[in-house]
Design a protein around this motif. Structure first.
Motif, PDB file in Angstrom:
ATOM      1  N   HIS A  27     -10.917  30.039 -81.087  1.00  0.00           N
ATOM      2  CA  HIS A  27     -11.391  28.895 -80.319  1.00  0.00           C
ATOM      3  C   HIS A  27     -11.591  29.282 -78.860  1.00  0.00           C
ATOM      4  N   LYS A  28     -12.725  28.888 -78.288  1.00  0.00           N
ATOM      5  CA  LYS A  28     -12.983  29.176 -76.879  1.00  0.00           C
ATOM      6  C   LYS A  28     -12.192  28.212 -75.994  1.00  0.00           C
ATOM      7  N   PRO A  29     -11.447  28.733 -75.004  1.00  0.00           N
ATOM      8  CA  PRO A  29     -10.822  27.825 -74.042  1.00  0.00           C
ATOM      9  C   PRO A  29     -11.910  27.108 -73.241  1.00  0.00           C
ATOM     10  N   VAL A  30     -11.670  25.849 -72.895  1.00  0.00           N
ATOM     11  CA  VAL A  30     -12.662  25.086 -72.132  1.00  0.00           C
ATOM     12  C   VAL A  30     -12.137  24.852 -70.723  1.00  0.00           C
ATOM     13  N   TYR A  31     -13.061  24.775 -69.774  1.00  0.00           N
ATOM     14  CA  TYR A  31     -12.705  24.612 -68.363  1.00  0.00           C
ATOM     15  C   TYR A  31     -13.057  23.209 -67.892  1.00  0.00           C
ATOM     16  N   LEU A  32     -12.121  22.600 -67.133  1.00  0.00           N
ATOM     17  CA  LEU A  32     -12.375  21.298 -66.529  1.00  0.00           C
ATOM     18  C   LEU A  32     -11.509  21.148 -65.285  1.00  0.00           C
ATOM     19  N   ASP A  33     -12.161  20.895 -64.154  1.00  0.00           N
ATOM     20  CA  ASP A  33     -11.476  20.468 -62.934  1.00  0.00           C
ATOM     21  C   ASP A  33     -10.309  21.379 -62.543  1.00  0.00           C
ATOM     22  N   GLY A  34     -10.551  22.688 -62.548  1.00  0.00           N
ATOM     23  CA  GLY A  34      -9.554  23.627 -62.057  1.00  0.00           C
ATOM     24  C   GLY A  34      -8.575  24.150 -63.086  1.00  0.00           C
ATOM     25  N   SER A  35      -8.727  23.770 -64.369  1.00  0.00           N
ATOM     26  CA  SER A  35      -7.795  24.225 -65.408  1.00  0.00           C
ATOM     27  C   SER A  35      -8.541  24.656 -66.661  1.00  0.00           C
ATOM     28  N   LEU A  36      -7.916  25.555 -67.421  1.00  0.00           N
ATOM     29  CA  LEU A  36      -8.404  25.951 -68.741  1.00  0.00           C
ATOM     30  C   LEU A  36      -7.507  25.330 -69.808  1.00  0.00           C
ATOM     31  N   TYR A  37      -8.097  25.046 -70.988  1.00  0.00           N
ATOM     32  CA  TYR A  37      -7.369  24.356 -72.050  1.00  0.00           C
ATOM     33  C   TYR A  37      -7.525  25.086 -73.379  1.00  0.00           C
ATOM     34  N   TRP A  38      -6.420  25.114 -74.157  1.00  0.00           N
ATOM     35  CA  TRP A  38      -6.400  25.731 -75.483  1.00  0.00           C
ATOM     36  C   TRP A  38      -5.720  24.796 -76.488  1.00  0.00           C
ATOM     37  N   PHE A  39      -6.029  24.975 -77.785  1.00  0.00           N
ATOM     38  CA  PHE A  39      -5.223  24.413 -78.855  1.00  0.00           C
ATOM     39  C   PHE A  39      -4.023  25.336 -79.079  1.00  0.00           C
ATOM     40  N   THR A  40      -2.842  24.770 -79.311  1.00  0.00           N
ATOM     41  CA  THR A  40      -1.689  25.594 -79.660  1.00  0.00           C
ATOM     42  C   THR A  40      -1.644  25.797 -81.170  1.00  0.00           C
ATOM     43  N   ALA A  41      -0.910  26.849 -81.566  1.00  0.00           N
ATOM     44  CA  ALA A  41      -0.773  27.169 -82.989  1.00  0.00           C
ATOM     45  C   ALA A  41       0.627  26.817 -83.481  1.00  0.00           C
ATOM     46  N   CYS A  42       1.122  25.646 -83.101  1.00  0.00           N
ATOM     47  CA  CYS A  42       2.454  25.201 -83.523  1.00  0.00           C
ATOM     48  C   CYS A  42       2.434  24.839 -85.003  1.00  0.00           C
ATOM     49  N   GLU A  43       3.519  25.141 -85.697  1.00  0.00           N
ATOM     50  CA  GLU A  43       3.586  24.859 -87.130  1.00  0.00           C
ATOM     51  C   GLU A  43       3.713  23.371 -87.419  1.00  0.00           C
ATOM     52  N   GLU A  44       4.478  22.653 -86.609  1.00  0.00           N
ATOM     53  CA  GLU A  44       4.739  21.245 -86.898  1.00  0.00           C
ATOM     54  C   GLU A  44       3.627  20.329 -86.401  1.00  0.00           C
ATOM     55  N   GLU A  45       3.148  20.546 -85.179  1.00  0.00           N
ATOM     56  CA  GLU A  45       2.102  19.687 -84.628  1.00  0.00           C
ATOM     57  C   GLU A  45       1.277  20.465 -83.616  1.00  0.00           C
ATOM     58  N   THR A  46      -0.003  20.151 -83.554  1.00  0.00           N
ATOM     59  CA  THR A  46      -0.911  20.829 -82.641  1.00  0.00           C
ATOM     60  C   THR A  46      -0.886  20.137 -81.275  1.00  0.00           C
ATOM     61  N   LYS A  47      -0.852  20.951 -80.212  1.00  0.00           N
ATOM     62  CA  LYS A  47      -0.813  20.413 -78.855  1.00  0.00           C
ATOM     63  C   LYS A  47      -1.943  21.006 -78.022  1.00  0.00           C
ATOM     64  N   ILE A  48      -2.118  20.434 -76.824  1.00  0.00           N
ATOM     65  CA  ILE A  48      -3.093  20.957 -75.873  1.00  0.00           C
ATOM     66  C   ILE A  48      -2.336  21.651 -74.751  1.00  0.00           C
ATOM     67  N   LEU A  49      -2.648  22.931 -74.544  1.00  0.00           N
ATOM     68  CA  LEU A  49      -2.014  23.730 -73.497  1.00  0.00           C
ATOM     69  C   LEU A  49      -3.002  23.928 -72.358  1.00  0.00           C
TER      70      LEU A  49
END
Length: 324
Positions: free
Chosen positions: A217-239
């Motif tokens: 997945h490509k990290p996306v840029y917005l307003d001074g920050s980059l964002y990724w999906f996490t690969a957590c086993e229990e629940e997916t988060k935004i880093l």
């Protein structure tokens, strides 16, 4: 020769007339001009050159261009390494550019009109498709690791994606690799490498990410920050990674609890907001992350209307609408 000289005289007459106007009025006029015209006008007046090259003017003109060209859809043609490539921003800017190298991977969206391209084995570059300005950057340690795996015939080397964005406080542009080191036989940590164009050097960010991230997945840029999906086993988060403080933060859980198939989810920027989508055939749902820190369902798409001739697609081409 005569035509060129005559054109120069006309431009000088116009410059003399414009110089009688207040400076703030001149700025408003210059803001409405295309980039190619501004490049010519910089040579006519030291005051104009200073104005056009100022960060304040660049930011205001970028905002005006975004408002005038509609949805900021980035399209880059990569099918021919030798021929010039077409780069399209929205509906009004089309550039045909000869790239300095044969890089074939494009970072998500654009940042201040700059586009970043890279590949595994050769240095990448950032390019302004309008002015043709470009700057290359060297290979990172991660790319060396991946090349070593590929050279040994291991085609399963995880293909993490490069992030590109801007430190809004200092005004410098940065590249970020975020990858799971254990996948390359190293310590079981998520390693972060940062390239700062003001120093032209790759460096490790310590401490790295507190969580593993999804591959492919490509990290996306917005307003001074980059964002990724996490690969957590229990629940997916935004880093997120703040490109100024260079600190990580988990900003939210996703509206879907767990990702069973990474190809069924996507992250993008719509209307200058962070958005995520999930495909559960035959419906694809898009959520928007609002200012209160909650996810709101933006729309649901009936995919049978789009793919009715072919049934469920084996893969989906995601088109990113980015105002960043």
């Amino acid at each position: 020769m005569f035509k060129r000289h005559g054109s120069s005289l006309v431009m000088k007459r116009h410059r003399s007339s414009v110089e009688l106007l207040p400076h703030d009025v001149v700025e408003l006029i210059l803001e409405r001009l295309p980039v190619n015209s501004l490049l010519r006008f910089k040579s006519l007046s030291k005051d104009w050159k200073s104005t056009i090259e100022s960060q304040r003017f660049e930011e205001r003109q970028l905002i005006r261009r975004k408002q005038s060209r509609g949805p900021d859809v980035l399209y880059v043609s990569l099918h021919d390494d030798e021929a010039p490539r077409r780069i399209v921003f929205g509906s009004s800017i089309v550039s045909t550019v000869k790239f300095p190298t044969s890089c074939s991977i494009v970072c998500y969206g654009s940042c201040d009109g700059l586009v970043c391209l890279y590949c595994v084995s050769t240095p990448g570059f950032v390019i302004n498709p309008v002015t043709r300005w470009h700057q290359s950057f060297p290979l990172s340690s991660f790319q060396q690791l991946r090349m070593d795996r590929l050279n040994k015939g291991d085609l399963r080397a995880p293909n993490h994606k490069l992030g590109f964005g801007k430190d809004k406080v200092r005004g410098t542009y940065k590249l970020v690799w975020l990858y799971n080191s254990s996948e390359y036989g190293l310590d079981n940590v998520t390693t972060c490498e940062v390239f700062d164009f003001s120093t032209n050097v790759w460096r490790y960010l310590v401490p790295g990410s507190p969580l593993r991230v999804l591959v492919y997945h490509k990290p996306v840029y917005l307003d001074g920050s980059l964002y990724w999906f996490t690969a957590c086993e229990e629940e997916t988060k935004i880093l997120s990674l703040d490109l100024h403080t260079e600190t990580f933060q988990v900003i939210s859980k996703t509206p879907f609890p767990h990702i069973s198939n990474p190809l069924d989810v996507n992250m993008c920027i719509l209307d200058n907001r962070l958005c995520v989508s999930e495909k559960k055939w035959p419906i694809q749902v898009i959520w928007l992350f609002d200012s209160s820190g909650t996810w709101k369902k933006m729309c649901s798409i009936d995919l049978t209307k789009t793919f009715s001739w072919f049934g469920e697609p084996k893969c989906v081409l995601y088109i990113s609408d980015s105002n960043s």
